[in-house]
Design a protein around this motif. Structure first.
Motif, PDB file in Angstrom:
ATOM      1  N   GLY A 140       2.155  -9.068  -1.546  1.00  0.00           N
ATOM      2  CA  GLY A 140       1.019  -9.944  -1.247  1.00  0.00           C
ATOM      3  C   GLY A 140      -0.306  -9.221  -1.304  1.00  0.00           C
ATOM      4  N   GLY A 141      -1.380  -9.986  -1.104  1.00  0.00           N
ATOM      5  CA  GLY A 141      -2.693  -9.387  -0.962  1.00  0.00           C
ATOM      6  C   GLY A 141      -3.534  -9.307  -2.216  1.00  0.00           C
ATOM      7  N   LYS A 142      -3.502 -10.312  -3.065  1.00  0.00           N
ATOM      8  CA  LYS A 142      -4.336 -10.295  -4.269  1.00  0.00           C
ATOM      9  C   LYS A 142      -5.622 -11.077  -4.007  1.00  0.00           C
ATOM     10  N   THR A 143      -6.753 -10.520  -4.413  1.00  0.00           N
ATOM     11  CA  THR A 143      -8.021 -11.225  -4.276  1.00  0.00           C
ATOM     12  C   THR A 143      -9.028 -10.676  -5.271  1.00  0.00           C
ATOM     13  N   HIS A 144      -9.993 -11.499  -5.604  1.00  0.00           N
ATOM     14  CA  HIS A 144     -11.107 -11.055  -6.444  1.00  0.00           C
ATOM     15  C   HIS A 144     -12.382 -11.002  -5.615  1.00  0.00           C
ATOM     16  N   HIS A 145     -12.248 -11.228  -4.321  1.00  0.00           N
ATOM     17  CA  HIS A 145     -13.377 -11.194  -3.403  1.00  0.00           C
ATOM     18  C   HIS A 145     -13.301  -9.916  -2.583  1.00  0.00           C
ATOM     19  N   PRO A 146     -14.422  -9.461  -2.048  1.00  0.00           N
ATOM     20  CA  PRO A 146     -14.364  -8.255  -1.205  1.00  0.00           C
ATOM     21  C   PRO A 146     -13.377  -8.444  -0.059  1.00  0.00           C
ATOM     22  N   ALA A 147     -12.583  -7.447   0.178  1.00  0.00           N
ATOM     23  CA  ALA A 147     -11.583  -7.486   1.245  1.00  0.00           C
ATOM     24  C   ALA A 147     -11.507  -6.101   1.869  1.00  0.00           C
ATOM     25  N   VAL A 148     -11.006  -6.048   3.076  1.00  0.00           N
ATOM     26  CA  VAL A 148     -10.859  -4.773   3.774  1.00  0.00           C
ATOM     27  C   VAL A 148      -9.496  -4.190   3.433  1.00  0.00           C
ATOM     28  N   TYR A 149      -9.507  -2.954   2.983  1.00  0.00           N
ATOM     29  CA  TYR A 149      -8.278  -2.212   2.723  1.00  0.00           C
ATOM     30  C   TYR A 149      -8.182  -1.098   3.741  1.00  0.00           C
ATOM     31  N   TYR A 150      -7.010  -0.975   4.346  1.00  0.00           N
ATOM     32  CA  TYR A 150      -6.774   0.062   5.347  1.00  0.00           C
ATOM     33  C   TYR A 150      -6.041   1.210   4.679  1.00  0.00           C
ATOM     34  N   GLU A 151      -6.524   2.416   4.907  1.00  0.00           N
ATOM     35  CA  GLU A 151      -5.911   3.613   4.336  1.00  0.00           C
ATOM     36  C   GLU A 151      -4.755   4.036   5.228  1.00  0.00           C
ATOM     37  N   VAL A 152      -3.569   4.079   4.667  1.00  0.00           N
ATOM     38  CA  VAL A 152      -2.359   4.449   5.394  1.00  0.00           C
ATOM     39  C   VAL A 152      -1.893   5.782   4.835  1.00  0.00           C
ATOM     40  N   GLN A 153      -1.779   6.777   5.701  1.00  0.00           N
ATOM     41  CA  GLN A 153      -1.297   8.085   5.262  1.00  0.00           C
ATOM     42  C   GLN A 153       0.134   8.273   5.725  1.00  0.00           C
ATOM     43  N   ILE A 154       0.960   8.764   4.810  1.00  0.00           N
ATOM     44  CA  ILE A 154       2.371   8.999   5.085  1.00  0.00           C
ATOM     45  C   ILE A 154       2.633  10.487   4.914  1.00  0.00           C
ATOM     46  N   LEU A 155       3.198  11.093   5.932  1.00  0.00           N
ATOM     47  CA  LEU A 155       3.595  12.496   5.862  1.00  0.00           C
ATOM     48  C   LEU A 155       5.086  12.534   5.606  1.00  0.00           C
ATOM     49  N   ARG A 156       5.452  13.134   4.487  1.00  0.00           N
ATOM     50  CA  ARG A 156       6.870  13.217   4.124  1.00  0.00           C
ATOM     51  C   ARG A 156       7.132  14.559   3.464  1.00  0.00           C
ATOM     52  N   ALA A 157       8.055  15.318   4.036  1.00  0.00           N
ATOM     53  CA  ALA A 157       8.444  16.620   3.489  1.00  0.00           C
ATOM     54  C   ALA A 157       7.223  17.505   3.232  1.00  0.00           C
ATOM     55  N   ASN A 158       6.375  17.626   4.226  1.00  0.00           N
ATOM     56  CA  ASN A 158       5.181  18.469   4.171  1.00  0.00           C
ATOM     57  C   ASN A 158       4.162  18.045   3.118  1.00  0.00           C
ATOM     58  N   GLU A 159       4.243  16.827   2.649  1.00  0.00           N
ATOM     59  CA  GLU A 159       3.249  16.275   1.727  1.00  0.00           C
ATOM     60  C   GLU A 159       2.657  15.024   2.351  1.00  0.00           C
ATOM     61  N   THR A 160       1.389  14.772   2.044  1.00  0.00           N
ATOM     62  CA  THR A 160       0.732  13.571   2.543  1.00  0.00           C
ATOM     63  C   THR A 160       0.459  12.637   1.373  1.00  0.00           C
TER      64      THR A 160
END
Length: 131
Positions: free
Chosen positions: A19-39
């Motif tokens: 989901g989440g398709k738009t052609h209008h300005p929208a807020v995107y949240y940055e999600v960081q995932i730490l896995r096996a010493n990589e982000t």
């Protein structure tokens, strides 16, 4: 969830069917995932979190003690922050609070037995792409 940005399209061109398709300005949240010493960094809209919530509530994971008394942590349902109406202002204070609430939603969900391995969680976090 570490930050948020208002953009007209996702920084990653694929939505992976969550989901989440738009052609209008929208807020995107940055999600960081730490896995096996990589982000790894993903960008998700509220509608993506809504999709995840809908999936995990329609198809909750089976747990070992499903037949037994539930753990205290499972006594309360997982809560997703409420959506907004079309004309509700989304100022910086609102967006910051929602970011914190979404982080709480994710943390609560991942602390519960069985949810971290749920197929929809894997899809939301694109874990299949990180292999």
């Amino acid at each position: 969830i570490v930050s948020r940005q208002k953009m007209t399209s996702s920084p990653s061109s694929e939505d992976h069917g969550i989901g989440g398709k738009t052609h209008h300005p929208a807020v995107y949240y940055e999600v960081q995932i730490l896995r096996a010493n990589e982000t790894f960094t993903l960008y998700r809209r509220y509608s993506n979190f809504r999709w995840l919530y809908d999936q995990i509530t329609k198809f909750p994971p089976a747990t070992e003690n499903e037949q037994n008394e539930k753990h205290a942590i499972n006594d309360s349902p997982i809560q997703l922050p409420p959506g907004t109406c079309l004309f509700q202002p989304q100022d910086d204070e609102f967006v910051q609070q929602r970011m914190e609430d979404l982080a709480e939603f994710i943390n609560d969900m991942l602390e519960r037995p069985g949810y971290a391995c749920h197929p929809s969680v894997s899809k939301f976090f694109q874990l299949h792409d990180l292999s």
